[in-house]
Design an enzyme around this catalytic site. Structure first.
Site, short mmCIF file in Angstrom:
data_model
loop_
_atom_site.label_atom_id
_atom_site.label_comp_id
_atom_site.label_asym_id
_atom_site.label_seq_id
_atom_site.Cartn_x
_atom_site.Cartn_y
_atom_site.Cartn_z
N GLU A 21 0.84 -1.18 0.00
CA GLU A 21 0.00 0.00 0.00
C GLU A 21 0.88 1.24 0.00
O GLU A 21 2.03 1.18 0.43
CB GLU A 21 -0.95 0.01 1.20
CG GLU A 21 -0.27 -0.03 2.56
CD GLU A 21 -1.29 0.09 3.68
OE1 GLU A 21 -2.15 0.99 3.62
OE2 GLU A 21 -1.20 -0.72 4.62
N CYS A 66 -2.50 -11.85 -15.64
CA CYS A 66 -2.41 -11.32 -17.00
C CYS A 66 -3.75 -10.91 -17.58
O CYS A 66 -3.82 -10.41 -18.70
CB CYS A 66 -1.73 -12.34 -17.90
SG CYS A 66 -0.02 -12.65 -17.43
#
Length: 314
Positions: A78, A104
Site C-alpha cells: 500500500e 495477466c
C-alpha cells in the site's frame, strides 16, 4: 535483453546440468525482451503510457473520472500503484483511482469495470493502464540459477520467469454515443477454473510455474470458454489479439479453437510476456492493419486460472 545473453549468464549451469542452450528461443519462442533503464519504474511507464493515450484521444485529463491500474508489478502493498499514477498524471481529485490485480487478465478486467461504470452514467472517461518491469525478477532468477546447487528442477520451475518482458500500455474509454468515431467495446464472456490456482505463483523475485500443467489447463479452459460463446459468432474475426505467452501457447489455442493463424499476431518473440500489458501492446502494434468495421477479439488466460474474451468493433 536477448535470450542468447541469458544463456551466456547461465552457461556454467547449463553445462553442469547438461542442458542445451537456446531453450528460451526453441521452446518458448522468445528471442529478446526489454528492461526499463535503471531508475525508471513500471509505474513511471504506466503513467507515460496513460499520458500518451489521453493526448492521442484528445481527452483533457481533468475530465477523467476513473483510473484503473492493472499492473502485476508492484513496489509495495500500500498505497495502490494507481495513487502514484493519478498524481503523476495530475488527474482531478474527483477521479476514482484503484488497482485491479488479476494476473495477466487485469487489463481486460479493467476494461469491463470501466465500461460498466460508463454505461451506468457514473463517469464520462476512464483510463486503464498497465506497466510491467521484468528486471528485478529476472536478475534474482539468474542469480539463483547460477548457484552451484541449482538443479534441473529449479531451471524447469523458474524457466517462465526468463520469458517475461517489460512494457506499458493504456486505453481511454468513453460512452459510444458521445464518441461515435471510436472503437466500440461490444462485450464478451469469462470463465474460471480456480482449482488450478497453484500452477503459476509469482512475486517480485520469481515466478514458479508448472509449464505443462498450466498449458494443458489453460487450453482446456479456453476451449470451454469458446464453447460458451457460440452465440457471439467469433469463428471469423478479422483479428484475434491474444495474451502473449509463448509459441506453444499460441499454437495450442489456434489449433484447439480452429483459428486462422494469419489473424493471430505475435509480439512475444521480441517483447516477451509483458503480463497484462501484453494484450493491449499487441493490439496497439497491429492497429494500423485494421479498418473501420473490422471485428477484433481480445483473448486472454491468466494465472488462477481465469479467462476472458472481449469483442471490439473497429
Amino acid at each position: 535483453m536477448t535470450s542468447d545473453h541469458f544463456d551466456d549468464e547461465l552457461s556454467e549451469t547449463l553445462r553442469r546440468l547438461r542442458l542445451r542452450r537456446g531453450m528460451l528461443q526453441g521452446v518458448a519462442g522468445v528471442q529478446e525482451r526489454r528492461w526499463w533503464p535503471e531508475g525508471f519504474s513500471f509505474a513511471d511507464a504506466a503513467a507515460e503510457a496513460g499520458a500518451k493515450a489521453l493526448s492521442e484521444a484528445g481527452v483533457d485529463p481533468r475530465d477523467v473520472g476513473l483510473l484503473i491500474n492493472t499492473s502485476v508489478s508492484r513496489a509495495n502493498l500500500e498505497p495502490s500503484t494507481a495513487a502514484g499514477i493519478h498524481h503523476s498524471l495530475q488527474l482531478p481529485p474527483s477521479a476514482l483511482n484503484f488497482d485491479i490485480a488479476n494476473a495477466c487478465l487485469g487489463f481486460v478486467n479493467g476494461m469491463q469495470v470501466a465500461a460498466n461504470m460508463i454505461d451506468a452514467g457514473q463517469i464520462r472517461y476512464a483510463l486503464i493502464v498497465a506497466g510491467e518491469c521484468a528486471r528485478q525478477a529476472q536478475r534474482a532468477t539468474l542469480d539463483r540459477l547460477r548457484r552451484p546447487d541449482a538443479t534441473r528442477a529449479d531451471v524447469r520451475d523458474q524457466f517462465a520467469t526468463l520469458t517475461l518482458g517489460s512494457g506499458a500500455a493504456a486505453m481511454v474509454l468513453a460512452a459510444a454515443d458521445t464518441h461515435p468515431q471510436g472503437h466500440r467495446l461490444v462485450g464478451g464472456v469469462s470463465r474460471a477454473a480456480t482449482r488450478h490456482h497453484e500452477l503459476c505463483v509469482g512475486d517480485n523475485t520469481r515466478m514458479q510455474t508448472d509449464a505443462k500443467g498450466l498449458l494443458d489447463a489453460g487450453l482446456e479452459l479456453a476451449e470451454a470458454t469458446w464453447a460458451r460463446a457460440g452465440a457471439w459468432n467469433w469463428q471469423d474475426m478479422d483479428l484475434y489479439v491474444m495474451h502473449q505467452v509463448s509459441v506453444a501457447h499460441t499454437r495450442g489455442v489456434v489449433d484447439r479453437l480452429g483459428l486462422d493463424p494469419r489473424r493471430v499476431p505475435s509480439t512475444f518473440p521480441l517483447l516477451g510476456n509483458v503480463g497484462p500489458a501484453s494484450l493491449p501492446l499487441t493490439l496497439a502494434h497491429h492497429a494500423d492493419t485494421l479498418s473501420p468495421g473490422d471485428r477484433v477479439l481480445c483473448m486472454g488466460v491468466g494465472s488462477g486460472l481465469n479467462t476472458c474474451a472481449l469483442e471490439i468493433a473497429w
